[in-house]
Enzyme design. Structure first.
Site, PDB file in Angstrom:
ATOM      1  CB  SER A 278      -0.942  -0.057   1.203  1.00 45.36           C
ATOM      2  OG  SER A 278      -2.009   0.834   1.055  1.00 45.36           O
ATOM      3  CG  ASP A 505      -6.009  -3.058  -3.666  1.00 50.06           C
ATOM      4  OD1 ASP A 505      -6.617  -2.370  -2.824  1.00 50.06           O
ATOM      5  OD2 ASP A 505      -4.847  -3.486  -3.475  1.00 50.06           O
ATOM      6  CG  HIS A 533      -5.329  -2.980   0.511  1.00 46.16           C
ATOM      7  ND1 HIS A 533      -4.849  -2.398  -0.636  1.00 46.16           N
ATOM      8  CD2 HIS A 533      -4.753  -2.315   1.543  1.00 46.16           C
ATOM      9  CE1 HIS A 533      -4.009  -1.419  -0.314  1.00 46.16           C
ATOM     10  NE2 HIS A 533      -3.953  -1.363   1.004  1.00 46.16           N
TER      11      HIS A 533
END
Length: 564
Positions: A278, A505, A533
């Site tokens: 991320s 995602d 995710h």
């Protein structure tokens, strides 16, 4: 958060996984639920080729929630604010004023559970003007390679955020749950970035004040509610300045990347080996841009596109939540007890929006004396979008809310905010805002600008658009000017860098992974066709084998490989 609070990995996913594993999931868990994943100063010599500082950011922190979206209907064409020239590398030679930091020796001590060691790394507050009196202390932890096999060096991990604790992620998951062949060959290392958790954490509000902040109506219906939301953002920003002082201007991603290079040298590694998820992908890509010759094996999972401005990031993420919600609604419709009906995803969205409106008018009883407000309910739903393993929990929580019980959705919201049962908050949301507001200029600077953008956000997500648009106003009241700008990162001369993207995602849109892989001169894209995710260590043997092979042998997967 823009801080509108998006892009988290360690926060929402790990916290939701913790709920699932603790038995609060109301419906069991799955192998993927246990895989908790992730979540500027210009620095001396930071050679922005156009002198336009560094930056990028991801999540945003608006009052009421802290989301990390992705995209369904992605905007096309360039960002409204075109990126500056590419991030240029720093000089290869370490400046004389920084050599003492690169030459320091870490003092390791046992910590946490068996097998872990901890130490403190010293870094300059300001890389332009290093002064011992201003130095920051950064928390580091490691678990040495277990064998068998030859040790390959150190593997740094970062779970995202910004604001996720790398030390916590290491000790609770990465050093125990990463594939055994990787743990056998690498010393697993985590360092909390400056301003995060154990590394001189940014603090903004008291716990009671944070409770009030998360409950502020984030979809204002009139001038009075708009004023209350703006006041909340101002109080949040002023609290950060009052409680965190000069550190608030030195928690940029460029500075965190420079801290990682100091750690690399102190650990004795010629090149950096790293897995970032991320926001951690932006941190890793920034490192590659600044130190391309020191790039070893970098895995960037759930990638950000550094060329986008803050409004575009927020809008793309908003659409991503809609993508995730559509997938959830279609799955929910297969269950006879689906609280949103068993027809279409659009009808499900209408029912959820109606429930939010009802809660806005009449907050639900939850955990005395707290109630579930619309903002907290929205955060609770978004929290479960990070991992499809939480969809059963979300069905139950929505069903309970429809029957007047707000407690299950409140638990999901609390997990997202990292609020403990005793009412104490981790510093995730404070660090999240501080980094994001420094890395990029604000998406919006006034309520009027938000209103102008509402149609585009609501088109991106009829369910979450208004809430996320208002959340993107946070940085408009930040007290420290942004030092970063949208930019490209080519990292010319770096060894192959593996970029991993997930097609649905909800926090980092798949087009961002494509964009980053194409920007990086040595980028290689690996695609996971699925939900959730990030992808590594989340249940796909195809993804894990490809990433493991790269980490252990430097072999990159075939061009455009797609896993399911």
């Amino acid at each position: 958060m823009d801080t509108s609070r998006l892009l988290r990995t360690s926060g929402a996913v790990a916290a939701t996984a913790a709920l699932l594993l603790s038995g609060a999931a109301m419906g069991g868990s799955s192998p993927r639920a246990s895989a908790a994943v992730p979540s500027k100063g210009r620095g001396e010599g930071v050679a922005w080729s156009d002198a336009a500082q560094a930056g990028r950011g991801a999540p945003y922190v608006g009052a009421g929630a802290s989301y990390a979206g992705s995209a369904t209907t992605y905007a096309t064409g360039p960002s409204a604010s075109a990126p500056g020239r590419p991030l240029a590398p720093l000089p290869a030679e370490v400046p004389s004023g920084l050599r003492p930091y690169y030459a320091q020796k870490l003092t390791w001590r046992p910590c946490g559970t068996s097998g872990f060691e901890c130490a403190t790394l010293i870094a300059p507050l300001d890389y332009d003007s290093p002064r011992a009196a201003d130095d920051v202390k950064l928390a580091v932890s490691r678990k040495k390679a277990t064998g068998p096999g030859k040790r390959l060096g150190s593997l740094l991990v970062n779970p995202g955020g910004p604001g996720g604790s790398a030390v916590g992620y290491l000790q609770r998951y990465a050093a125990l749950g990463y594939p055994a062949p990787v743990r056998a060959r690498y010393d697993m290392v985590g360092m909390d970035p400056r301003g995060v958790a154990g590394s001189e954490p940014i603090v903004c509000l008291s716990d009671a004040e944070m409770d009030a902040y998360t409950q502020v109506d984030q979809t204002p219906d009139d001038a009075g509610e708009t004023g209350e939301l703006v006041d909340a953002y101002i109080k949040f920003a002023e609290g950060c300045e009052a409680r965190s002082g000069k550190l608030l201007g030195h928690v940029s991603t460029v500075e965190a990347a420079r801290d990682m290079d100091v750690l690399r040298a102190v650990l004795g590694d010629e090149k950096l080996t790293y897995v970032g998820a991320s926001y951690g992908t932006f941190l890793g890509a920034t490192y590659a841009g600044l130190f391309p010759a020191r790039v070893g094996r970098l895995v960037l999972d759930g990638a950000l596109d550094p060329s986008l401005d803050s409004e575009r990031v927020n809008r793309d993420q908003t659409a991503g939540f809609q993508t995730a919600f559509t997938a959830f609604a279609e799955d929910c419709a297969r269950h006879k007890d689906c609280p949103l009906g068993t027809t279409t995803a659009r009808a499900a969205g209408d029912r959820l929006a109606a429930l939010f409106k009802q809660i806005d008018a009449h907050p639900l009883p939850a955990a005395k004396p707290r109630k579930l407000t619309e903002s907290l309910a929205t955060t609770g739903v978004i929290s479960a979008m990070y991992d499809e393993a939480a969809w059963g929990l979300l069905r139950s929580a929505i069903r309970a809310a429809a029957h007047g019980d707000g407690a299950p959705l409140l638990r999901l919201s609390d997990a997202y905010f990292e609020r403990e049962g005793n009412g104490a908050y981790a510093n995730l949301m404070y660090a999240n805002a501080a980094v994001n507001c420094l890395d990029l200029p604000p998406a919006f600077r006034s309520p009027g600008e938000v209103r102008d953008a509402l149609p585009a956000f609501e088109k991106a997500s009829p369910v979450f658009g208004a809430s996320l648009a208002w959340a993107a106003l946070t940085c408009g009241y930040w007290t420290v000017p942004a030092t970063g700008r949208p930019h490209l990162i080519p990292a010319h001369g770096a060894d192959p860098i593996l970029v991993v993207g997930t097609t649905r995602d909800p926090a980092t849109p798949y087009p961002w992974a494509r964009a980053l892989a194409s920007q990086l001169s040595s980028g290689r894209l690996l695609t996971y066709d699925g939900d959730g995710h990030t992808a590594y260590t989340r249940g796909s043997a195809c993804i894990d084998n490809a990433v493991n092979g790269y980490l252990l042998t430097t072999t990159t997967p075939p061009a455009s490989q797609k896993c399911t």
